[in-house]
Design an enzyme around this catalytic site. Structure first.
Site, short mmCIF file in Angstrom:
data_model
loop_
_atom_site.label_atom_id
_atom_site.label_comp_id
_atom_site.label_asym_id
_atom_site.label_seq_id
_atom_site.Cartn_x
_atom_site.Cartn_y
_atom_site.Cartn_z
N ASP A 188 62.13 87.43 3.01
CA ASP A 188 61.62 85.91 3.04
C ASP A 188 61.02 85.31 4.49
OD1 ASP A 188 64.29 86.74 4.35
OD2 ASP A 188 65.57 85.30 3.16
N GLU A 194 69.14 76.62 2.15
CA GLU A 194 67.76 76.59 1.74
C GLU A 194 67.10 75.57 0.87
OE1 GLU A 194 69.50 79.46 2.01
OE2 GLU A 194 68.71 80.70 3.49
N ARG A 244 70.72 83.80 15.10
CA ARG A 244 71.92 82.70 15.51
C ARG A 244 72.18 82.38 16.88
NH1 ARG A 244 75.91 83.81 10.34
NH2 ARG A 244 74.53 85.00 9.27
N THR A 302 64.50 80.16 11.75
CA THR A 302 65.18 80.38 10.52
C THR A 302 66.66 79.93 10.37
OG1 THR A 302 65.24 81.67 8.51
CG2 THR A 302 65.79 82.68 10.64
N GLU A 359 70.31 89.22 13.18
CA GLU A 359 71.42 87.96 13.18
C GLU A 359 71.58 87.40 14.73
OE1 GLU A 359 72.45 86.66 10.54
OE2 GLU A 359 72.09 88.05 8.92
C1 DMJ Z 1 70.71 82.05 7.89
O1 DMJ Z 1 71.08 83.08 8.76
C2 DMJ Z 1 69.06 82.04 7.79
O2 DMJ Z 1 68.56 80.86 7.22
C3 DMJ Z 1 68.27 83.19 7.21
O3 DMJ Z 1 67.06 83.24 7.35
C4 DMJ Z 1 68.79 83.52 5.62
N1 DMJ Z 1 70.15 83.60 5.62
C5 DMJ Z 1 70.99 82.37 6.19
C6 DMJ Z 1 71.27 81.26 5.54
O4 DMJ Z 1 71.06 81.55 4.00
#
Ligand code: DMJ
Length: 443
Positions: A235, A351, A112, A435, A108
């Site tokens: 994912d 998403e 982020r 992501t 995380e």
């Molecule tokens: C985000 O922190 C990122 O997109 C991660 O890959 C999946 N979860 C959240 C958004 O849903």
């Protein structure tokens, strides 16, 4: 002239160029971003995140790591919100420190914060963003210290101690874009090499049929849970295999993507009466274990677009939209055979709208604008609060919960904005999004 103007007004003829519907939508997204950011400013300034119902704030750990301002900063730049970006920047440079004696989630914090600081550096150019990113990157490095090179789930930012020996593919394999970009800017290869070793460690432990499971012990390399899927915990490993190849041109990542791509299609892609979805299967046998899909799985059409498989991307996006429309907003989990919700929450995820954005970029088909419009309008209808936006604890009742995740500003509203905005705002060909939707330059 005056007579002409009066006549034009009377006839409803516009003298100034009319804003197109798309431009108006982009402007509306920007206003909603400001609404959410102002809620953060008023009730959570300096903390990690806004609690939009109680109008208070929360931190993930014992001290704030400024999740929301760091995650939201590049969206402000893209939207041209210069004043807001300047105040966020000042807050970051005056308050952000990683010198804390507590354990954090390596994944995380990487997607982020490290991602946010690196895109901020690339877009804004201020060296202090890179200094913060490098400091953070070095503090996270002990997470890679395992017998296999795959990462521990958590690392102490001060002492370098690690914990959570059983980790998952998403958390092990979603580090390459950020650590690789850190190497690019610092010229220290340790970051790239560590993240690549972790990813290769995972790839080497794929099953004979080309799938990975849900959890793995990073010391022994033994799989703990062998269920394969494209949902949370796996994912973004697949996403990063393809995107790391596009970003760094390293053929090893292409090899990873190419090893998994046919397996995903053969064992997980599921065409049923309700549409085309991805199900779950045993990673060794390929036998179907569940027919559940959800908000997180909805990222896949975006990745398929980048891989050049527009046909499958379009089919799965139809299902994504069906999932969204079932209750007016998408659930975390859905059984796609009987279309029953299995997990009713909606934490403001991006998403679905992200995939609509990629498909619109690739096809120019206006139906993706329509999908985006519906999704954006339901966000306003069901999630907007007086001082921000709130997650839903149940999409069937629309009951809200007291959370506004930083990815709502980093991703959900960014992809919505880019979907509607003029193409000149952002050149997708020259960037790869991590992501968390932080764009990294390809060069
Ligand atoms: C985000 O922190 C990122 O997109 C991660 O890959 C999946 N979860 C959240 C958004 O849903």
């Amino acid at each position: 002239m005056k007579r002409f103007l009066l006549l034009a007004l009377a006839l409803g003829i516009a003298c100034a160029p009319q804003k197109s519907e798309k431009e108006q939508l982009a402007e509306q997204v920007k206003q909603e971003f400001l609404h959410a950011w102002n809620g953060y400013k008023q009730h959570a300034w300096g903390d990690d995140a806004l609690k939009p119902l109680s109008k208070s704030s929360k931190n993930w750990y014992d001290a704030s790591l400024l999740m929301t301002p760091v995650d939201a900063f590049d969206t402000m730049l893209l939207m041209g919100l210069d004043e807001e970006a300047a105040e966020a920047k000042e807050l970051i440079f005056s308050e952000l420190s990683f010198d804390h004696d507590f354990f954090v989630s390596n994944f995380e914090i990487t997607i982020r914060l490290l991602g946010g600081l690196l895109s901020a550096y690339e877009m804004d150019g201020d060296e202090r963003f890179l200094e913060l990113a490098e400091d953070l990157g070095r503090r996270l490095l002990p997470a890679f210290d395992s017998a296999t090179g795959m990462t521990y789930g958590r690392v102490n930012l001060k002492t370098g101690e690690t914990e959570w020996q059983v980790n998952n593919p998403a958390e092990i394999g979603t580090l390459m874009i950020e650590f690789g970009t850190l190497t690019k800017h610092t010229k220290d290869s340790v970051f790239y090499n560590s993240a690549k070793k972790a990813m290769m460690g995972l790839y080497e432990r794929r099953s004979e049929i080309g799938l990975v499971g849900t959890t793995i012990d990073v010391e022994t390399g033994e799989w703990q849970n062998k269920e394969a899927h494209i949902s949370g915990m796996i994912d973004s490993y697949y996403e990063y295999a393809l995107k790391s190849w596009l970003l760094f041109g390293d053929e090893d990542f292409r090899k990873i993507w190419k090893a998994h791509e046919p397996a995903l299609e053969k064992y997980l892609l599921d065409e049923v009466a309700s549409g085309t979805w991805y199900g779950r299967a045993n990673m060794d046998t390929g036998e179907r274990t569940a027919t559940t899909y959800g908000a997180l799985d909805a990222f896949m059409p975006g990745v398929l677009v980048l891989a050049g498989d527009i046909e499958t991307a379009e089919k799965v996006q139809e299902s994504n939209f069906k999932m969204w429309q079932l209750h007016g907003i998408e659930p975390e989990g859905l059984n796609y055979v009987d279309m029953e919700v299995t997990w009713a929450g909606y934490p403001l995820r991006p998403e679905n709208i992200e995939s609509a954005y990629y498909l619109y970029q690739a096809t120019g088909d206006e139906k993706y604008i329509e999908m985006g419009k519906v999704m954006f309008q339901s966000l306003i209808e069901y999630c907007k609060t007086e001082h921000g936006y709130a997650a839903l604890s149940d999409v069937t009742t629309k009951e809200k919960s007291d959370d506004m995740e930083s990815f709502f500003l980093a991703e959900t509203l960014k992809y919505a904005y880019l979907l509607f905005a003029d193409d000149k705002v952002f050149d997708l060909d020259k960037h790869v999004f991590n992501t968390e939707a932080h764009p990294m330059r390809i060069d």
